[in-house]
Design an enzyme around this catalytic site. Structure first.
Site, short mmCIF file in Angstrom:
data_model
loop_
_atom_site.label_atom_id
_atom_site.label_comp_id
_atom_site.label_asym_id
_atom_site.label_seq_id
_atom_site.Cartn_x
_atom_site.Cartn_y
_atom_site.Cartn_z
N VAL A 75 -1.63 5.79 2.05
CA VAL A 75 -2.80 4.96 2.09
C VAL A 75 -3.11 4.02 3.23
CG1 VAL A 75 -4.13 3.35 0.90
CG2 VAL A 75 -2.96 4.95 -0.56
N LEU A 123 0.86 -1.12 0.06
CA LEU A 123 0.01 0.04 0.05
C LEU A 123 0.78 1.22 0.10
CD1 LEU A 123 -2.70 -0.82 2.69
CD2 LEU A 123 -2.82 -0.89 0.29
N ASP A 124 0.51 2.14 -0.73
CA ASP A 124 1.30 3.57 -0.61
C ASP A 124 1.53 4.15 0.73
OD1 ASP A 124 1.17 3.25 -3.51
OD2 ASP A 124 -0.10 4.62 -3.69
N ARG A 125 2.43 4.84 0.75
CA ARG A 125 2.87 5.57 2.09
C ARG A 125 1.23 6.11 2.55
NH1 ARG A 125 4.40 10.18 4.48
NH2 ARG A 125 4.46 11.16 2.60
N ARG A 166 -5.09 5.87 -7.87
CA ARG A 166 -4.77 7.45 -7.92
C ARG A 166 -4.92 7.96 -9.40
NH1 ARG A 166 0.08 7.53 -3.85
NH2 ARG A 166 -0.10 9.80 -4.01
#
Length: 334
Positions: A154, A150-152, A251
């Site tokens: 998110v 998961l992106d930072r 995104r």
């Protein structure tokens, strides 16, 4: 810049008829990253025909004798972190977490501690060296047990495998797309469409951090379902089901359709729109790290895991629509 201790020296004679950039040539010839080569050029560790070079873009020509002093790799200690994180499920093979926004999944050049990997070191059965090389960190190679990311920015559900056999099994499930992931996204914009599929390739230009819709990119597919809209504030809450797993896929896809995620300044969810929204509903929902994208649930191996929403995400939904929509409240009960 301080010079690092030299480990070895390489001497190379350039024999091509065509001139070429020094950093590009050395990166390919020595199988080292271009940024690493540029760093040692800046340190004065590269010379051409006994002349020390300081320009990364220096051109080399046929017959040039290049000498490169390669520094020893710096070792950086990988330490256990103890910050609290919600564990949704755990057995002998897997650990399921509710990752907070603002936390990186694995160590990298910029983030060496307080990542998910640092938190779970004592719960996984991998042999991990106490110290990792700087290059390994920059390439993001220190990721034991991590089978998806998961992106930072998110929050939400994240599965970690606790041993190599479980890594292989989970990785195969992701590769064969036998995993169903559901996200929630609060976005700027309004639509009458109830559901649609976005199929657009995503790629990144060399040297760029952001991803783009690009014909040269990898195919990406995302299912979008509208949950509810606020026409006055031009906001929509979506349920998102990514079919593929490209970097920043949700995104980029949402932004490309005119629905940037609230607080996602990288892809159009900041600026004046965000400041106006803060004035309308108050700043308290925005005083946190991360964007309004949450990994709500994941289904794998016949099990479904659901991650409760962060307080600010649940709070802004209730502020806008009075209560959690049935789609969300039912999922949280499962």
């Amino acid at each position: 810049m301080e010079k690092d201790e030299v480990e070895r020296t390489e001497k190379i004679k350039y024999s091509d008829e065509k001139e070429e950039r020094l950093d590009k040539f050395l990166s390919e010839k020595l199988n080292l990253s271009r940024s690493f080569i540029q760093k040692i050029i800046e340190q004065g560790l590269v010379s051409i025909n006994n002349r020390i070079i300081s320009k990364k873009s220096e051109k080399i020509k046929k017959g040039d004798m290049i000498e490169v002093k390669i520094p020893k790799e710096k070792k950086i200690r990988i330490e256990k972190s103890d910050f609290p994180i919600e564990i949704l499920y755990e057995d002998e093979n897997y650990l399921v977490l509710n990752k907070p926004a603002g936390i990186v999944v694995h160590p990298s050049g910029k983030y060496k501690k307080d990542t998910i990997v640092n938190v779970i070191l004592d719960r996984i059965e991998f042999e991990i060296e106490d110290e990792a090389s700087e290059i390994s960190l920059k390439k993001g190679q220190i990721r034991p047990g991590i089978v998806h990311r998961l992106d930072r920015e998110v929050s939400g559900v994240l599965i970690v495998a606790k041993n190599q056999e479980s890594v292989s099994k989970a990785s195969e499930a992701f590769k064969e797309r036998n995993v169903k992931k559901i996200y929630l996204a609060l976005c700027f914009g309004k639509t009458e469409k109830k559901e649609w599929i976005i199929k657009k390739p995503i790629g990144r230009s060399r040297g760029e951090k952001i991803m783009r819709i690009s014909e040269k990119g990898k195919l990406a597919e995302t299912i979008i379902r509208k949950i509810c809209s606020d026409g006055q504030r031009m906001l929509t809450l979506f349920e998102i089901e990514p079919i593929t797993g490209r970097t920043h896929q949700i995104r980029v896809h949402l932004s490309s359709e005119g629905f940037p995620i609230v607080k996602d300044e990288m892809y159009g969810g900041g600026g004046q729109k965000l400041e106006s929204l803060k004035k309308q509903i108050g700043k308290k929902f925005f005083e946190h790290e991360g964007i309004f994208l949450h990994a709500l649930s994941i289904e794998i191996f016949g099990k479904k895991f659901v991650a409760p929403l962060p307080w600010y995400f649940e709070g802004i939904i209730k502020s806008l629509w009075g209560e959690l929509p049935p789609t969300i409240s039912e999922a949280l009960k499962s």
